[in-house]
Scaffold this motif. Structure first.
Motif, mmCIF file in Angstrom:
data_model
loop_
_atom_site.group_PDB
_atom_site.id
_atom_site.type_symbol
_atom_site.label_atom_id
_atom_site.label_comp_id
_atom_site.label_asym_id
_atom_site.label_seq_id
_atom_site.Cartn_x
_atom_site.Cartn_y
_atom_site.Cartn_z
ATOM 1 N N UNK A 1 0.811 -1.222 0.000
ATOM 2 C CA UNK A 1 0.000 0.000 0.000
ATOM 3 C C UNK A 1 0.844 1.272 0.000
ATOM 4 N N UNK A 2 2.119 1.133 0.285
ATOM 5 C CA UNK A 2 2.991 2.314 0.372
ATOM 6 C C UNK A 2 3.624 2.615 -0.980
ATOM 7 N N UNK A 3 3.881 3.896 -1.179
ATOM 8 C CA UNK A 3 4.621 4.309 -2.364
ATOM 9 C C UNK A 3 6.105 4.396 -2.018
ATOM 10 N N UNK A 4 6.920 4.327 -3.028
ATOM 11 C CA UNK A 4 8.365 4.364 -2.820
ATOM 12 C C UNK A 4 8.778 5.643 -2.093
ATOM 13 N N UNK A 5 8.137 6.729 -2.410
ATOM 14 C CA UNK A 5 8.487 8.011 -1.791
ATOM 15 C C UNK A 5 8.049 8.097 -0.328
ATOM 16 N N UNK A 6 7.201 7.147 0.129
ATOM 17 C CA UNK A 6 6.738 7.167 1.519
ATOM 18 C C UNK A 6 7.746 6.560 2.480
ATOM 19 N N UNK A 7 8.681 5.787 1.957
ATOM 20 C CA UNK A 7 9.643 5.098 2.818
ATOM 21 C C UNK A 7 10.889 5.963 2.961
ATOM 22 N N UNK A 8 11.219 6.324 4.205
ATOM 23 C CA UNK A 8 12.443 7.086 4.429
ATOM 24 C C UNK A 8 13.278 6.416 5.513
ATOM 25 N N UNK A 9 14.525 6.809 5.603
ATOM 26 C CA UNK A 9 15.456 6.218 6.560
ATOM 27 C C UNK A 9 16.571 7.232 6.769
ATOM 28 N N UNK A 10 17.277 7.121 7.894
ATOM 29 C CA UNK A 10 18.270 8.152 8.233
ATOM 30 C C UNK A 10 19.568 8.019 7.448
ATOM 31 N N UNK A 11 20.112 9.149 7.033
ATOM 32 C CA UNK A 11 21.455 9.258 6.468
ATOM 33 C C UNK A 11 22.222 10.182 7.405
ATOM 34 N N UNK A 12 23.220 9.622 8.103
ATOM 35 C CA UNK A 12 23.898 10.338 9.182
ATOM 36 C C UNK A 12 25.361 10.596 8.832
ATOM 37 N N UNK A 13 25.788 11.837 8.983
ATOM 38 C CA UNK A 13 27.205 12.164 8.870
ATOM 39 C C UNK A 13 27.803 12.162 10.273
ATOM 40 N N UNK A 14 29.009 11.587 10.397
ATOM 41 C CA UNK A 14 29.615 11.463 11.718
ATOM 42 C C UNK A 14 31.136 11.493 11.601
ATOM 43 N N UNK A 15 31.792 11.610 12.748
ATOM 44 C CA UNK A 15 33.246 11.494 12.759
ATOM 45 C C UNK A 15 33.615 10.052 12.416
ATOM 46 N N UNK A 16 34.723 9.867 11.727
ATOM 47 C CA UNK A 16 35.086 8.511 11.280
ATOM 48 C C UNK A 16 35.223 7.516 12.430
ATOM 49 N N UNK A 17 34.590 6.375 12.278
ATOM 50 C CA UNK A 17 34.695 5.261 13.222
ATOM 51 C C UNK A 17 35.227 4.000 12.536
ATOM 52 N N UNK A 18 34.936 3.853 11.268
ATOM 53 C CA UNK A 18 35.400 2.695 10.503
ATOM 54 C C UNK A 18 36.587 3.098 9.631
ATOM 55 N N UNK A 19 36.420 4.182 8.885
ATOM 56 C CA UNK A 19 37.466 4.653 7.982
ATOM 57 C C UNK A 19 38.161 5.840 8.646
ATOM 58 N N UNK A 20 39.042 5.530 9.564
ATOM 59 C CA UNK A 20 39.689 6.559 10.367
ATOM 60 C C UNK A 20 40.926 7.082 9.650
ATOM 61 N N UNK A 21 41.445 8.185 10.184
ATOM 62 C CA UNK A 21 42.624 8.796 9.578
ATOM 63 C C UNK A 21 42.300 9.307 8.185
ATOM 64 N N UNK A 22 43.150 8.972 7.234
ATOM 65 C CA UNK A 22 42.932 9.416 5.858
ATOM 66 C C UNK A 22 42.304 8.326 4.992
ATOM 67 N N UNK A 23 41.894 7.218 5.610
ATOM 68 C CA UNK A 23 41.357 6.095 4.835
ATOM 69 C C UNK A 23 39.977 6.419 4.266
ATOM 70 N N UNK A 24 39.672 5.788 3.138
ATOM 71 C CA UNK A 24 38.366 5.928 2.494
ATOM 72 C C UNK A 24 37.862 4.536 2.121
ATOM 73 N N UNK A 25 36.601 4.468 1.745
ATOM 74 C CA UNK A 25 36.050 3.191 1.303
ATOM 75 C C UNK A 25 34.584 3.067 1.634
ATOM 76 N N UNK A 26 34.071 1.839 1.469
ATOM 77 C CA UNK A 26 32.655 1.567 1.717
ATOM 78 C C UNK A 26 32.530 0.218 2.425
#
Length: 723
Positions: A147-172
């Motif tokens: 019964x829901x539309x795609x636009x009805x579903x939302x979820x959080x996108x949070x920016x934070x201090x690095x906890x996984x990719x610390x220092x100068x590291x990047x990735x996913x």
């Protein structure tokens, strides 16, 4: 009443995400491999796949983490959460390479649905250079609500201090919880095989894959964690490496190092574009250049052991895989995927063709040089467009060419042998038992049990690949031919019944090949005639449609008339003076459709002469030679030339094709040996046997300046010439 016009837009339901995930990703293993490929696109040097808690789906956690360039919050919102965003396709089309020189593998923008297919919850953590770390937490079950539309579903996108990719590291990092399916040993084994074969060992030669490694962690199945492909490739019995350019010219290196044969190497070039012409989508290849590497084994246990290989290792790696920029394209080369039709060809000729379980093959393409090869939407395979069909055709032609070299370097113990001490009467009885089996059925896929002989030196059974002595009718036919030839050689006194069986077999084989061409033309003409009839039914009564029908019927009448020489054969057929020019004209007629379709020119030169023989047999010889020449002569502008020399009773048949590879001049006359994909390899064998019966010979002529650049066969009637 005034009509009102309004603007509307699509309103996709939330469950569209679930539908796409289920329909576009076939299983969990494929989904995980897609995530690994995404890490490659992110310029990662390493990606780790970690599976744990496999006792139940509720406790299963899948982690895929890479050290690529990662994503900013804006990238997550505008790219990852924007299905079908084409930023990768744009980069590919514009030849925009990454810092490591990579073009994107993906282009559809649908890879994130692999995550939904793997589990019910996703925790994504990512970081791009110069940006904070971003975390996204998605509950995929929320998208199940119809019964829901795609636009009805939302979820959080949070920016934070690095906890996984610390220092100068990047990735996913993709952390997937609550698996949608169980991960048992069978699934882990399949994933291990997929990860192990995902990268090409030839990446330094054929792609720009650089500094990309895959690490697999699975504590509950530690024995599958190693992805080292091992050194099995170093222990192959035969190696074939080649590069095929955009025109279809192949430059190859071949090495035979079977423990039971004398080592041999070959380096040369061959025009496989001509060999593949019957399977190409157009008149010339459109796929672009590619590499092909084949490692082939004799699966006889003692020879595998001598090479330091095992059937288990070979089974795990066998098949011919396709790689693009060093990464594998599924499902090509998977168990049961016979995309190059090796097993189909081998069913009919089990001892004369390599099968998927004998070869570890790598076909390598570069995206930059093969832009016509495009992914299917589900990323499982390529769209079967002309470029893909041409790649497949050229690959089959390259393997067919390798096959001719391989046939010369197989040990005799892997072939069906006739014991040297056998008597003529024993061989004759063996041949007749096979002939009786053949006579009892007309289906090609019927298995015929043959008498088994033993090698005189070792006492071992003379079997193929230690398989039971059950073979197809076509293989039985080949053995019958060999037994008949052996019996004739052993028995000095001619056996009329034996000769009759042999003659009938030759004649039926030639009749079948001639009829096949008639059937091909029959289909074309019937399609055209039916289209004309539909036009007439629709009320189009123009004379043009009647003309089409008349032309189709006339063509069919001529085609079936061309089969007249093959109507019957018996040992009582009379030998009469036969005009060589007359039989050549009939043979040209048999091949008229191919000659006209390809725009070839055919020339017959010289003064006629006659020989004593059966007209049908002599027609078969020239029919086979002209049929082969019409295939190899090329397209428009190609030439077939027949030169009659009455003073020597010889006829030369030449073409403007690529010629015959050095060293194969004699092996091409063996039964079931062919360099043409889909070819049967009987025409030249039958021609030589028929000429021998006439008291003449047929062979390959060495070229001189007066010859056409292709192949030249010389038919020498010798004692058959009428006095």
């Amino acid at each position: 009443m005034e009509l009102v016009s309004t603007k509307v837009s699509f309103k996709p339901r939330a469950r569209l995400v679930s539908i796409l995930g289920e329909q576009m990703i076939s299983d969990s293993v494929v989904g995980l491999l897609e995530l690994v490929k995404n890490a490659y696109d992110a310029d990662a040097a390493q990606v780790t796949v970690d599976l744990k808690g496999l006792g139940a789906v509720e406790t299963t956690t899948i982690v895929v983490q890479d050290d690529g360039f990662g994503m900013s919050a804006s990238d997550v919102v505008n790219k990852f959460l924007s299905p079908a965003f084409d930023h990768k396709a744009r980069a590919k089309n514009d030849r925009v390479r990454s810092a490591k020189g990579r073009l994107p593998i993906g282009e559809k923008g649908v890879g994130r649905f692999a995550v939904q297919q793997l589990g019910r919850r996703l925790v994504l953590v990512t970081r791009a250079a110069g940006h904070p770390e971003v975390m996204v937490d998605i509950n995929w079950d929320a998208f199940e609500d119809s019964d829901s539309y795609l636009s009805d579903i939302d979820f959080p996108v949070t920016e934070r201090d690095p906890e996984v990719f610390v220092g100068s590291s990047t990735g996913t990092r993709l952390e997937i919880h609550t698996s949608r399916s169980a991960w048992g040993e069978l699934e882990i084994k399949k994933l291990h095989r997929g990860l192990r074969r995902l990268q090409s060992p030839h990446s330094g030669d054929a792609s720009i894959l650089q500094d990309f490694t895959i690490r697999f962690v699975c504590p509950e199945f530690e024995r599958y964690e190693s992805l080292d492909p091992g050194d099995i490739l170093d222990h192959s019995h035969y190696v074939f490496r080649a590069v095929v350019d955009e025109s279809g010219t192949m430059f190859f290196n071949y090495r035979a190092s079977h423990p039971a044969v004398t080592p041999r190497t070959r380096e040369d070039e061959a025009s496989i574009g001509v060999a593949a012409s019957g399977e190409l989508a157009g008149s010339s290849p459109t796929c672009g250049p590619f590499y092909i590497n084949l490692y082939v084994w004799d699966r006889t246990p003692q020879y595998l052991q001598a090479a330091g290989a095992s059937r288990a290792d070979l089974d795990a790696m066998s098949g011919v895989s396709l790689f693009r920029d060093g990464l594998r394209v599924l499902p090509y080369g998977e168990a049961g995927d016979d995309w190059l039709q090796l097993d189909r060809d081998r069913i009919n000729n089990p001892s004369e063709r390599i099968g998927n379980n004998q070869v570890i093959g790598f076909i390598e393409v570069s995206q930059a040089e093969t832009p016509g090869l495009r992914d299917k939407t589900n990323r499982e395979g390529l769209i079967e467009n002309p470029a893909f069909r041409d790649l497949r055709a050229l690959s089959r032609a390259a393997i067919a060419f390798f096959n001719t070299l391989w046939l010369q370097d197989r040990p005799s113990s892997t072939r069906i042998q006739i014991t040297d001490g056998a008597t003529a009467s024993g061989q004759l009885q063996n041949a007749r038992s096979v002939a009786s089996a053949l006579h009892s059925t007309s289906r090609d896929d019927i298995a015929v049990e043959l008498p088994i002989t033993r090698n005189s030196d070792s006492g071992t059974l003379a079997t193929i690949d230690d398989a039971p002595e059950l073979v197809s009718q076509r293989e039985a036919s080949k053995r019958l031919i060999r037994d008949l030839d052996k019996a004739i050689a052993l028995d000095k006194a001619e056996d009329s019944a034996l000769n009759e069986q042999r003659e009938v077999l030759m004649h039926l084989a030639a009749t079948g090949m001639a009829a096949e061409r008639v059937v091909h033309e029959f289909g074309r003409q019937v399609v055209a005639a039916l289209a004309a009839i539909e036009e007439l039914r629709a009320g189009n009564t123009s004379g043009a449609q009647l003309g089409v029908l008349a032309s189709c019927l006339g063509t069919l009448r001529n085609e079936f008339r061309s089969l007249a020489p093959y109507e019957g054969v018996s040992r009582h057929s009379r030998t009469v003076p036969v005009s060589i020019r007359d039989v050549i004209e009939v043979a040209v007629l048999l091949n008229r459709c191919t000659i006209e379709e390809k725009g070839l020119s055919t020339t017959v030169l010289g003064q006629d002469f006659s020989v004593l023989g059966r007209q049908s047999s002599i027609i078969q010889v020239f029919d086979n030679l002209i049929h082969n020449a019409s295939h190899w002569a090329g397209g428009t502008g190609g030439v077939i030339r027949l030169e009659i020399d009455s003073s020597t009773a010889r006829v030369s048949v030449s073409d403007s094709g690529p010629g015959i590879a050095p060293g194969t001049e004699e092996v091409i006359f063996d039964p079931f040996v062919t360099t043409r994909p889909g070819g049967r390899g009987l025409g030249l064998y039958i021609s030589r046997m028929l000429m021998s019966d006439l008291g003449g010979t047929i062979g390959v002529k060495r070229l001189d300046r007066s010859d056409l650049p292709g192949a030249t066969f010389v038919v020498d009637f010798g004692r058959a010439q009428q006095k």
